[in-house]
Design an enzyme around this catalytic site. Structure first.
Site, mmCIF file in Angstrom:
data_model
loop_
_atom_site.group_PDB
_atom_site.id
_atom_site.type_symbol
_atom_site.label_atom_id
_atom_site.label_comp_id
_atom_site.label_asym_id
_atom_site.label_seq_id
_atom_site.Cartn_x
_atom_site.Cartn_y
_atom_site.Cartn_z
ATOM 1 N N ASP A 76 0.822 -1.217 0.000
ATOM 2 C CA ASP A 76 0.000 0.000 0.000
ATOM 3 C C ASP A 76 0.862 1.277 0.000
ATOM 4 O O ASP A 76 1.654 1.488 0.911
ATOM 5 C CB ASP A 76 -0.844 -0.079 1.283
ATOM 6 C CG ASP A 76 -1.766 1.083 1.502
ATOM 7 O OD1 ASP A 76 -1.771 2.014 0.685
ATOM 8 O OD2 ASP A 76 -2.505 1.052 2.514
ATOM 9 N N HIS A 132 -4.216 4.123 6.673
ATOM 10 C CA HIS A 132 -3.091 3.616 5.874
ATOM 11 C C HIS A 132 -1.759 3.869 6.582
ATOM 12 O O HIS A 132 -1.588 4.866 7.284
ATOM 13 C CB HIS A 132 -3.085 4.291 4.499
ATOM 14 C CG HIS A 132 -4.307 3.991 3.694
ATOM 15 N ND1 HIS A 132 -4.390 2.898 2.861
ATOM 16 C CD2 HIS A 132 -5.506 4.618 3.629
ATOM 17 C CE1 HIS A 132 -5.594 2.881 2.305
ATOM 18 N NE2 HIS A 132 -6.287 3.916 2.750
HETATM 19 ZN ZN LIG Z 1 -8.107 0.947 -0.751
HETATM 20 ZN ZN LIG Z 2 -9.310 0.259 2.388
#
Ligand SMILES: [Zn+2]
Ligand SMILES: [Zn+2]
Length: 709
Positions: free
Chosen positions: A349, A522
């Site tokens: 990510d 995130h």
């Molecule tokens: Zn996502």
């Molecule tokens: Zn997500």
């Protein structure tokens, strides 16, 4: 994207994607096979390969509106160069070399290797090219291949069968519509199928999904969809994709619960198979092992996809939350163990790669909410993403602690509360939820409203409350509005406008970053580094981010010691070909976006969007006229001119009059009798558009409705 004309022609066959004719697909397959064979023929690990064209297009569709990946602009990664063996060897850390000199292996290899005690490897041989029987004895990897061959013994395998490919169809160069193809030989596994929301220029578009023509063309080889978590950008495209491609869908309970709701809405049936963390499922030549991740939605999982070539680890959408709301911790143990065994390629990510340090735990938001809830004297209205289950959970808990009742407003938010609540992922204190109609019968300091609209979306609950046209909730002085989300880049202006309107109505608005009412779901830079350190992949592919984020994430991996040529910054549609010792970009497949407008899937293309933009900027002029060619060619009726969104007709009658004169002037008896109707229409349009630009500087859409009798 799907071409307008193609869709029109094939409208009887359903959606644009479905309209791809099977004959065409067959033809395309042959084309692809030939192209791949050509590439394979040239594909020997020699220095010559360094000059190979990395982006030789394997276009699998003639669709002219499909966005093709542009040529690569820079060389962070090896950009198609073959990472030569000497470099790869350098990268294999000492830890990665076992006593007998063999490199650590993917789990399958180890499993097999303990049977044949003495394992002899062929160090400089490209296993993609080998298929002789001697290697089956010497190379346990080949044993896996042999097993795969036995399972799929319907046709004689070619070297193509042993290629492992990773093809992002969405999610790169953007945040949204994540979808990645993992392909071994012909067998395909798809990770996620998400949507994106339209940007400002996409007039009237509801949703954007990845162009999945590649899956349609290979539909017989799609073995499964594996899902990471239940966010829209990971599951939102599936109601459309699953209409065309029948394959089982694996995911966690909550992910599938949320997906099921969407599938029911769209009347799509699918084979949904629940998996738990640490469970492993065998799908064709892949073994997919799921493991727990922490993110802003419960039941998020990463996966280790064990292939005959090696292990691919997908860690999309995660943060390292050390005190997760649901008490489910990220599975550091398993991730490290997989890293120790050897991970060939890591997909991670990139969303917050630009943020320094560590992300804060979701739990810290709870303390801020408590502070606000205890001090607020009037009603509290909280807005967040509908999918942010943990955030809604904390609002419920804070409401319980301050003895407030909660009304949930907005369909998206209500659906989520119902689904997550019924599956046990949301702890809803008893009797805390009330109907929105009841809020006015309770004292103001006993009420909390949860609603959508944290991004200033025009039809959302909060935006309508702010503009005073919400049916049930009227903002009044004394209300406290908590915007528990950061505006997504691009939404700042609409959010600011909503905040202004709320202040105007007398509410106190808590929205700033330093109020502690939002943390990202995130991972920040240090967490991303930690993951790379734990996994120690040989190759690295940053995903889930705009181009600069992917680039910076690749740089981050390089700072941790990964050779530049082992990190890859890809565009959607580019094919990353992975083997045990090398990895390179080799060709592209069809990728792009399919726009969804109401019930239409892919029937709005660039041409329609351009017209919509033109209409929105300068309006439309319609000219109507009837003429005859018979005997005495002349205009029988008209010309009449109507306009909308162009100018205020009453005040500019002289312009309308002059336009009519221009048309009459070109309709001489000679022209009417000689020219075709088609030519006359074009002529009228060009005369009018020239005149309008000269007089007004505007470019409205001009329609000429002319009939000949
Ligand atoms: Zn996502
Ligand atoms: Zn997500």
């Amino acid at each position: 994207m799907v071409d307008d004309t193609k869709v029109n022609k094939a409208s009887d066959k359903g959606t644009g994607i479905r309209a791809l004719k099977s004959e065409k697909i067959k033809g395309v397959d042959v084309m692809v096979n030939r192209a791949i064979e050509r590439i394979l023929a040239a594909d020997t690990p020699t220095a010559d390969n360094n000059n190979a064209q990395p982006n030789s297009k394997i276009s699998t569709s003639g669709d002219k509106e499909t966005v093709k990946s542009p040529p690569r602009k820079r060389a962070t990664s090896n950009n198609g160069r073959v990472a030569d063996d000497s470099q790869s060897k350098k990268t294999a850390s000492k830890k990665n070399v076992t006593k007998n000199g063999a490199e650590p292996d993917a789990p399958q290899r180890k499993k097999k290797s303990h049977k044949t005690k003495k394992v002899v490897f062929v160090p400089n041989q490209d296993e993609d090219q080998v298929s002789s029987s001697q290697v089956f004895i010497a190379n346990p990897l080949a044993v896996s291949q042999q097993k795969y061959r036995q399972v799929n013994n319907t046709k004689k395998p070619t070297s193509r069968d042993y290629k492992l490919r990773v093809i992002p169809l969405g999610g790169l160069g953007e945040v949204g519509k994540n979808m990645t193809v993992i392909q071994y030989g012909e067998e395909i596994l798809v990770v996620d199928g998400g949507l994106a929301f339209p940007d400002d220029g996409m007039y009237g578009i509801d949703l954007v999904i990845p162009d999945y023509s590649y899956l349609v063309e290979n539909r017989n080889h799609v073995r499964a969809f594996c899902l990471t978590h239940g966010h829209e950008d990971h599951i939102g495209a599936l109601p459309y994709v699953l209409k065309d491609i029948q394959a089982p869908v694996y995911g966690s309970t909550l992910t599938l619960g949320l997906l099921k709701g969407k599938l029911n809405e769209n009347k799509v049936k699918a084979d949904l198979r629940e998996v738990k963390a640490r469970e492993e499922v065998e799908i064709g030549p892949f073994k997919v092992e799921f493991f727990r991740l922490t993110h802003s939605i419960p039941d998020s999982m990463g996966m280790a996809i064990h292939t005959p070539v090696g292990t691919i680890m997908v860690v999309s959408d995660f943060k390292m939350d050390m005190s997760p709301i649901d008490g489910e911790f990220m599975d550091f143990g398993r991730i490290s163990a997989l890293g120790e065994k050897g991970v060939l390629l890591l997909l991670s990510d990139s969303t917050n790669v630009e943020k320094e340090g560590f992300s804060s735990s979701e739990r810290t938001v709870g303390y801020s909410l408590d502070r606000i809830f205890y001090s607020a004297k009037g009603r509290i209205i909280v807005t967040s993403f509908a999918s942010h289950v943990h955030r809604v959970q904390q609002v419920l808990w804070s409401a319980e602690r301050t003895e407030r009742k909660v009304a949930v407003v907005g369909r998206g938010m209500q659906n989520m509360v119902t689904i997550a609540g019924s599956l046990g992922y949301l702890d809803i204190p008893q009797d805390i939820l009330i109907d929105i109609e009841r809020i006015n019968s309770l004292p103001a300091d006993k009420v909390v409203v949860i609603t959508t609209g944290s991004q200033g979306e025009p039809l959302s609950g909060l935006t309508r409350m702010a503009s005073g046209d919400h049916r049930q909730v009227q903002i009044m002085p004394g209300d406290t509005v908590v915007i528990s989300a950061n505006p997504i880049p691009g939404n700042e202006r609409t959010v600011a406008k909503t905040v202004d309107n709320l202040f105007r109505l007398g509410a106190t608005v808590i929205h700033e970053r330093n109020e502690g009412i939002h943390v990202s779901g995130h991972a920040s830079k240090e967490e991303l580094k930690m993951l790379i350190n734990m996994v120690k992949p040989r190759f690295f592919l940053p995903v889930h981010g705009e181009y600069r984020m992917l680039y910076k994430h690749a740089q981050l991996a390089q700072q941790l010691g990964m050779p530049e040529e082992n990190t890859f910054v890809l565009e959607n549609g580019e094919v990353l070909e992975v083997s045990r010792r090398r990895c390179r970009i080799n060709g592209t497949v069809t990728s792009g976006r399919v726009l969804i407008d109401g019930l239409g899937v892919g029937d709005v293309g660039n041409t329609v969007l351009k017209e919509r933009r033109q209409l929105s900027e300068s309006g439309v002029i319609v000219l109507s006229m009837i003429y005859t060619k018979q005997k005495r060619p002349r205009i029988l009726a008209g010309p009449e001119i109507y306009s909308q969104g162009f100018i205020f007709e009453k005040e500019y009658e002289h312009i309308i009059g002059e336009m009519k004169e221009k048309v009459v002037a070109i309709c001489t008896p000679e022209r009417l009798s000689d020219g075709s109707l088609h030519d006359l229409r074009n002529q009228v349009r060009s005369v009018l558009s020239r005149y309008v630009v000269e007089r007004t500087g505007r470019r409205p859409v001009i329609m000429a409705v002319i009939c000949e009798v």
